[in-house]
Design a protein around this motif. Structure first.
Motif, PDB file in Angstrom:
ATOM      1  N   GLU A 292      17.610  48.940  58.762  1.00  0.00           N
ATOM      2  CA  GLU A 292      17.546  47.564  58.287  1.00  0.00           C
ATOM      3  C   GLU A 292      18.930  46.919  58.369  1.00  0.00           C
ATOM      4  O   GLU A 292      19.073  45.763  58.690  1.00  0.00           O
ATOM      5  CB  GLU A 292      17.068  47.571  56.838  1.00  0.00           C
ATOM      6  CG  GLU A 292      16.308  46.346  56.454  1.00  0.00           C
ATOM      7  CD  GLU A 292      15.489  46.600  55.216  1.00  0.00           C
ATOM      8  OE1 GLU A 292      16.094  46.665  54.131  1.00  0.00           O
ATOM      9  OE2 GLU A 292      14.268  46.754  55.312  1.00  0.00           O
TER      10      GLU A 292
ATOM     11  N   ARG B 273      20.224  43.999  61.200  1.00  0.00           N
ATOM     12  CA  ARG B 273      20.583  42.748  60.515  1.00  0.00           C
ATOM     13  C   ARG B 273      19.410  42.062  59.833  1.00  0.00           C
ATOM     14  O   ARG B 273      19.496  40.897  59.476  1.00  0.00           O
ATOM     15  CB  ARG B 273      21.253  41.762  61.469  1.00  0.00           C
ATOM     16  CG  ARG B 273      22.524  42.273  62.089  1.00  0.00           C
ATOM     17  CD  ARG B 273      23.611  42.413  61.047  1.00  0.00           C
ATOM     18  NE  ARG B 273      24.839  42.865  61.673  1.00  0.00           N
ATOM     19  CZ  ARG B 273      26.000  42.241  61.581  1.00  0.00           C
ATOM     20  NH1 ARG B 273      26.102  41.163  60.864  1.00  0.00           N
ATOM     21  NH2 ARG B 273      27.066  42.720  62.189  1.00  0.00           N
ATOM     22  N   VAL B 274      18.302  42.781  59.688  1.00  0.00           N
ATOM     23  CA  VAL B 274      17.206  42.193  58.927  1.00  0.00           C
ATOM     24  C   VAL B 274      17.694  41.961  57.504  1.00  0.00           C
ATOM     25  O   VAL B 274      17.254  41.050  56.802  1.00  0.00           O
ATOM     26  CB  VAL B 274      15.997  43.141  58.891  1.00  0.00           C
ATOM     27  CG1 VAL B 274      14.833  42.486  58.195  1.00  0.00           C
ATOM     28  CG2 VAL B 274      15.590  43.535  60.287  1.00  0.00           C
TER      29      VAL B 274
ATOM     30  N   ASP C   9      20.292  40.632  56.359  1.00  0.00           N
ATOM     31  CA  ASP C   9      20.805  39.295  56.054  1.00  0.00           C
ATOM     32  C   ASP C   9      19.677  38.369  55.630  1.00  0.00           C
ATOM     33  O   ASP C   9      19.823  37.562  54.720  1.00  0.00           O
ATOM     34  CB  ASP C   9      21.515  38.703  57.286  1.00  0.00           C
ATOM     35  CG  ASP C   9      22.855  39.358  57.534  1.00  0.00           C
ATOM     36  OD1 ASP C   9      23.006  40.516  57.122  1.00  0.00           O
ATOM     37  OD2 ASP C   9      23.728  38.708  58.130  1.00  0.00           O
TER      38      ASP C   9
ATOM     39  N   VAL D 144      18.217  39.646  52.022  1.00  0.00           N
ATOM     40  CA  VAL D 144      18.938  39.361  50.782  1.00  0.00           C
ATOM     41  C   VAL D 144      19.090  37.879  50.502  1.00  0.00           C
ATOM     42  O   VAL D 144      19.509  37.511  49.414  1.00  0.00           O
ATOM     43  CB  VAL D 144      20.337  39.998  50.730  1.00  0.00           C
ATOM     44  CG1 VAL D 144      20.225  41.483  50.643  1.00  0.00           C
ATOM     45  CG2 VAL D 144      21.164  39.560  51.894  1.00  0.00           C
TER      46      VAL D 144
ATOM     47  N   ARG E   1      24.346  47.243  47.061  1.00  0.00           N
ATOM     48  CA  ARG E   1      24.664  45.815  47.161  1.00  0.00           C
ATOM     49  C   ARG E   1      25.933  45.591  47.974  1.00  0.00           C
ATOM     50  O   ARG E   1      26.027  44.661  48.762  1.00  0.00           O
ATOM     51  CB  ARG E   1      24.824  45.242  45.744  1.00  0.00           C
ATOM     52  CG  ARG E   1      25.243  43.787  45.712  1.00  0.00           C
ATOM     53  CD  ARG E   1      24.111  42.917  46.217  1.00  0.00           C
ATOM     54  NE  ARG E   1      24.520  41.509  46.346  1.00  0.00           N
ATOM     55  CZ  ARG E   1      25.046  41.000  47.438  1.00  0.00           C
ATOM     56  NH1 ARG E   1      25.270  41.760  48.496  1.00  0.00           N
ATOM     57  NH2 ARG E   1      25.351  39.719  47.497  1.00  0.00           N
TER      58      ARG E   1
ATOM     59  N   PHE F  60      26.504  45.155  53.256  1.00  0.00           N
ATOM     60  CA  PHE F  60      27.185  44.103  54.005  1.00  0.00           C
ATOM     61  C   PHE F  60      28.508  44.535  54.593  1.00  0.00           C
ATOM     62  O   PHE F  60      29.272  43.743  55.101  1.00  0.00           O
ATOM     63  CB  PHE F  60      27.383  42.874  53.126  1.00  0.00           C
ATOM     64  CG  PHE F  60      26.072  42.256  52.806  1.00  0.00           C
ATOM     65  CD1 PHE F  60      25.268  41.795  53.822  1.00  0.00           C
ATOM     66  CD2 PHE F  60      25.617  42.199  51.518  1.00  0.00           C
ATOM     67  CE1 PHE F  60      24.029  41.263  53.554  1.00  0.00           C
ATOM     68  CE2 PHE F  60      24.385  41.672  51.239  1.00  0.00           C
ATOM     69  CZ  PHE F  60      23.586  41.200  52.252  1.00  0.00           C
TER      70      PHE F  60
ATOM     71  N   HIS G 196      30.186  46.027  57.428  1.00  0.00           N
ATOM     72  CA  HIS G 196      30.006  46.473  58.800  1.00  0.00           C
ATOM     73  C   HIS G 196      31.366  46.829  59.346  1.00  0.00           C
ATOM     74  O   HIS G 196      32.135  45.962  59.711  1.00  0.00           O
ATOM     75  CB  HIS G 196      29.359  45.393  59.657  1.00  0.00           C
ATOM     76  CG  HIS G 196      27.926  45.178  59.313  1.00  0.00           C
ATOM     77  ND1 HIS G 196      26.924  46.019  59.734  1.00  0.00           N
ATOM     78  CD2 HIS G 196      27.327  44.241  58.555  1.00  0.00           C
ATOM     79  CE1 HIS G 196      25.780  45.593  59.283  1.00  0.00           C
ATOM     80  NE2 HIS G 196      25.979  44.521  58.556  1.00  0.00           N
TER      81      HIS G 196
ATOM     82  N   LYS H 136      34.185  47.206  58.290  1.00  0.00           N
ATOM     83  CA  LYS H 136      35.400  46.996  57.486  1.00  0.00           C
ATOM     84  C   LYS H 136      35.229  47.583  56.096  1.00  0.00           C
ATOM     85  O   LYS H 136      34.179  47.470  55.480  1.00  0.00           O
ATOM     86  CB  LYS H 136      35.769  45.525  57.422  1.00  0.00           C
ATOM     87  CG  LYS H 136      34.628  44.585  57.138  1.00  0.00           C
ATOM     88  CD  LYS H 136      35.022  43.155  57.451  1.00  0.00           C
ATOM     89  CE  LYS H 136      33.797  42.274  57.601  1.00  0.00           C
ATOM     90  NZ  LYS H 136      34.035  41.018  58.224  1.00  0.00           N
ATOM     91  N   ARG H 137      36.284  48.214  55.628  1.00  0.00           N
ATOM     92  CA  ARG H 137      36.217  48.867  54.327  1.00  0.00           C
ATOM     93  C   ARG H 137      36.492  47.855  53.224  1.00  0.00           C
ATOM     94  O   ARG H 137      37.401  47.053  53.350  1.00  0.00           O
ATOM     95  CB  ARG H 137      37.267  49.969  54.245  1.00  0.00           C
ATOM     96  CG  ARG H 137      36.930  51.132  55.119  1.00  0.00           C
ATOM     97  CD  ARG H 137      37.920  52.252  54.905  1.00  0.00           C
ATOM     98  NE  ARG H 137      37.454  53.427  55.599  1.00  0.00           N
ATOM     99  CZ  ARG H 137      36.545  54.236  55.119  1.00  0.00           C
ATOM    100  NH1 ARG H 137      36.040  54.015  53.929  1.00  0.00           N
ATOM    101  NH2 ARG H 137      36.135  55.280  55.799  1.00  0.00           N
TER     102      ARG H 137
ATOM    103  N   TRP I  27      32.355  43.275  42.790  1.00  0.00           N
ATOM    104  CA  TRP I  27      30.922  43.417  43.025  1.00  0.00           C
ATOM    105  C   TRP I  27      30.240  44.086  41.846  1.00  0.00           C
ATOM    106  O   TRP I  27      29.142  43.729  41.457  1.00  0.00           O
ATOM    107  CB  TRP I  27      30.659  44.226  44.288  1.00  0.00           C
ATOM    108  CG  TRP I  27      30.718  43.411  45.521  1.00  0.00           C
ATOM    109  CD1 TRP I  27      31.589  43.546  46.542  1.00  0.00           C
ATOM    110  CD2 TRP I  27      29.862  42.324  45.877  1.00  0.00           C
ATOM    111  NE1 TRP I  27      31.346  42.614  47.510  1.00  0.00           N
ATOM    112  CE2 TRP I  27      30.295  41.856  47.135  1.00  0.00           C
ATOM    113  CE3 TRP I  27      28.785  41.697  45.260  1.00  0.00           C
ATOM    114  CZ2 TRP I  27      29.685  40.797  47.782  1.00  0.00           C
ATOM    115  CZ3 TRP I  27      28.174  40.631  45.912  1.00  0.00           C
ATOM    116  CH2 TRP I  27      28.630  40.192  47.154  1.00  0.00           C
TER     117      TRP I  27
END
Lengths: 309, 428
Positions: free
Chosen positions: B213, B217-218, B220, B223, B406, B410, B412, B414-415, B424
């Motif tokens: 998923e 990119r489903v 995006d 959410v 959560r 998101f 991708h 990048k840390r 968050w």
């Protein structure tokens, strides 16, 4: 100005680089708003901040005057740049699933979907699996899923990429149609032709900053340097003599069809254009004269290079 | 709630309609039935023909006492030499082999078995044990001058029946439930393995599903339509529903097959023996009340164990970009599961050892270890405490996983910085 969405001083940085640097903008209600900028300028990050997929480090996003909430997001229509559809699922069922997540009931969703599928000429795909669709086809499905629940705010990330000119045009028509029915549309793009045709307002983002914002008309007028193109049948010298000190002739004349010549002149703002016209009319064989508006493409390039006045 | 339901329904219907689901659902019972029928089939059809063995006995006392049976018939040819016997009874003669007993067998124990085709372990053991008892008795008779030894032994022979009961404090044979370590052992292994399989197979399904998923990119789109918690819970519960459905279908198919399919396909003998096996297990389990309790415990532990691990798998899936990367986390998550399997094996030696007790209380090992202990008869309070701990930790891990999820979905490439993580965790 009645703005539906307002981005205020948003800053967002990732480890090592700043993606958005103090970006502010106001999206007027009922407008088609273009977010322009070169690749990697921060357009998608801005959209993701608006959608609360990413949180801003500083600044805030207001919807209808209130800070945007998760519930608001659920009512926005959002089409991400990389199309997100379940590959193994059938097109129709998938569209119904997304519609129901957005709060439509099954019957209503199906009715609206059938209508939209017909409209975009994809009724035959209802029972096909997403993995069998081409990129453009999947994009149509995604577009329908985005607009189906008739949100008042729509956000498209690069909506025209992957479309052939015919379908891109179809999409433009649909976007304008949505605006006419009262929706506000924000979309990001680097396709300048689409901006001129459908955007009312734009924001130009370069290197994480908002470098130009406003209505398209206004921007083009300000950027335009009062340049005119005159079509005539006189020599270059005669024309130069005619306008005299009132205007500057730019470059050489060039021949156009029918034995006419086209010459560009630059009229300083404080000179009366009617005086120029009357002189030209007296001394030259004048056929036509028109103001030259810079294309958005020019403005884009000049703004990014920092040569925009 | 409606959104969770929609997500559960989607996960469930998509998975149940897959070809792979239908195939495994149908093949697994076939495999299980095969396992049930195979021993009886082997008993009835795998039996080899009676073997002819020629005995050349130079000691004079062994051959006459060799007893023929269903497997082997002995014929005595004492006047042949070894060489003659080998010549006459060669491969073409149809004789299985020659048993050559030396004169000094009492002292040396030396016996040769010369065979024409490949030997079988069963036959060798049978011959060896017969010879051992014959020679030992003969020596006993000779050394201690006991003439009527055979009669004496026959006189004292008693088959021993060991009846194991569960102590209920009365000592009354009628009241006590009979229990058998053998059946408990088998049942414990079956239940433990079932739990293990469900957690591993369906847990990894959660991980793969989250990663897919994310990479397609489903996520995006999802959410901006529902909360990440709804998405995660919907996914976990949807897959749990698939797991329970599959197990229910398996159970129904296996029971139906053992009742109807096996009798129809095979001879009455085979059917009866496989039915008897099932009946044997059922019979030893005792009354239906006990079976029902066992099933309820099983369902509770499967669900609890799956949910606990599924939330971990979901968090792991959200933290990686590809299924390959997910394998690393998978290995880490597998460790307590494998530990639980090792402890489970020790449970069978002593179901009430401290390690068995604690492993069935600690949530990460408890589903597998406890379900394997239950057939041995565990106090109810222990089971209840174990379940409560399990479900409480499920709530905690799910809460934590939802937070990680959560953030993770998101990321991708990048840390996230620590500051970002903290922010968050604070947001709803």
């Amino acid at each position: 100005m009645d703005s539906i969405l307002s981005v205020q001083h948003v800053t967002k940085s990732y480890t090592g680089h700043v993606a958005l640097d103090d970006v502010s903008l106001e999206v007027p209600r009922g407008s088609v708003y273009g977010l322009l900028g070169p690749n990697g300028a921060g357009k998608t990050t801005l959209i993701r901040v608006i959608n609360r997929i990413t949180l801003a480090d500083k600044g805030r996003v207001m919807l209808d005057g209130k800070e945007i909430s998760v519930d608001d997001i659920f009512h926005i229509g959002y089409m991400p740049e990389e199309r997100g559809l379940y590959k193994k699922m059938r097109v129709g069922e998938q569209a119904i699933f997304f519609a129901r997540l957005k709060g439509l009931d099954r019957r209503d969703a199906e009715k609206r979907l059938r209508h939209w599928f017909e409209r975009l000429g994809i009724s035959d795909w209802w029972g096909r699996k997403v993995e069998d669709l081409s990129k453009g086809m999947a994009q149509k499905v995604q577009f329908i899923s985005t607009v189906l629940h008739e949100p008042k705010l729509l956000i498209f990330d690069e909506p025209f990429s992957g479309f052939d000119p015919i379908n891109a045009n179809l999409l433009k028509e649909e976007i304008l149609g949505l605006r006419d029915r009262g929706a506000t549309i924000i979309f990001s793009t680097h396709n300048m032709a689409s901006v001129e045709e459908i955007c009312d307002h734009i924001t130009l983002i370069n290197k994480s900053r908002n470098i130009l914002s406003g209505s398209v008309e206004e921007i083009r007028r300000t950027a335009g340097g009062n340049t005119f193109e005159i079509t005539h049948r006189s020599s270059h010298e005669v024309l130069s003599e005619a306008v005299g000190e009132l205007a500057n002739v730019i470059g050489e004349s060039r021949g156009v069809v029918g034995g006419y010549t086209a010459t560009k002149i630059d009229v300083p703002r404080n000179e009366d254009i009617r005086e120029v016209i009357s002189r030209l009319n007296d001394r030259c064989e004048l056929r036509a004269m028109q103001e030259l508006m810079p294309s958005m493409n020019d403005i884009f390039i000049r703004a990014v290079n920092g040569t925009l006045k | 709630m409606k959104k969770i339901y929609l997500i559960v329904a989607r996960e469930f219907t998509e998975r149940v309609r897959k070809k792979s689901f239908i195939v495994t659902t149908l093949l697994m019972p076939l495999f299980m039935i095969g396992m049930m029928v195979a021993p009886s089939l082997m008993m009835f059809y795998g039996k080899s023909e009676q073997k002819q063995v020629v005995v050349v006995d130079k000691s004079g006392f062994v051959a006459e006492r060799m007893q023929s049976s269903e497997e082997v018939v002995f014929s005595v040819q004492n006047n042949l030499t070894k060489e003659e016997a080998c010549q006459i009874y060669n491969a073409e003669s149809g004789i299985f082999g020659i048993l050559y007993i030396n004169e000094d067998v009492k002292e040396s124990g030396n016996v040769q078995f010369i065979i024409n085709s490949s030997s079988s372990l069963m036959l060798e053991e049978l011959i060896q044990s017969q010879l051992k008892s014959i020679v030992e008795r003969e020596k006993l008779k000779e050394r201690y001058n006991i003439d009527n030894l055979d009669q004496m032994l026959a006189d004292v022979a008693v088959p021993i029946a060991l009846n194991t009961f569960e102590n209920n404090g009365t000592g009354n044979e009628e009241d006590m439930e009979s229990t058998s370590a053998g059946i408990n052992y088998i049942l414990g292994i079956i239940l433990g393995m079932l739990l293990y399989m469900v957690i591993i197979i369906y847990g990894q399904m959660v991980l793969t599903s989250v990663v897919e998923e994310k990479s397609s990119r489903v996520i995006d789109v999802m959410v901006t339509s529902c909360s990440p918690f709804q998405l995660m819970m919907g996914k976990i519960l949807g897959i749990a529903a698939v797991a329970l459905t599959q197990i229910a279908i398996w159970a129904a198919l296996i029971i139906a097959a053992s009742k109807f399919l096996i009798p129809a396909l095979f001879s009455a003998d085979v059917a009866m023996s496989s039915d008897a096996m099932l009946q044997g297990i059922m019979g030893t389990l005792g009354d239906t009340g006990y079976i029902a309790t066992l099933f309820i415990y099983l369902a509770l532990f499967i669900l609890g164990g799956f949910l606990l691990y599924a939330s971990l798998y979901a968090a792991a899936g959200s933290a990686v970009d590809s299924v390959q990367d997910g394998q690393q986390f998978n290995t880490i998550i597998m460790m307590p599961i494998i530990l639980a399997m090792i402890v489970m094996m020790s449970v069978f030696n002593d179901p009430n050892s401290p390690i068995a007790f604690w492993a069935s209380m600690i949530p990460f090992t408890s589903p597998i270890v406890m379900i394997a202990r239950i057939p041995f008869g565990i106090p109810t309070w222990e089971v209840v405490v174990s379940l409560v701990v399990l479900y409480l930790s499920f709530v905690v891990t799910t809460w934590l996983s939802a937070k990680i999820y959560r953030i993770g979905i998101f990321m991708h490439g990048k840390r996230p910085s620590w500051g970002e993580l903290a922010k968050w965790l604070k947001t709803k």
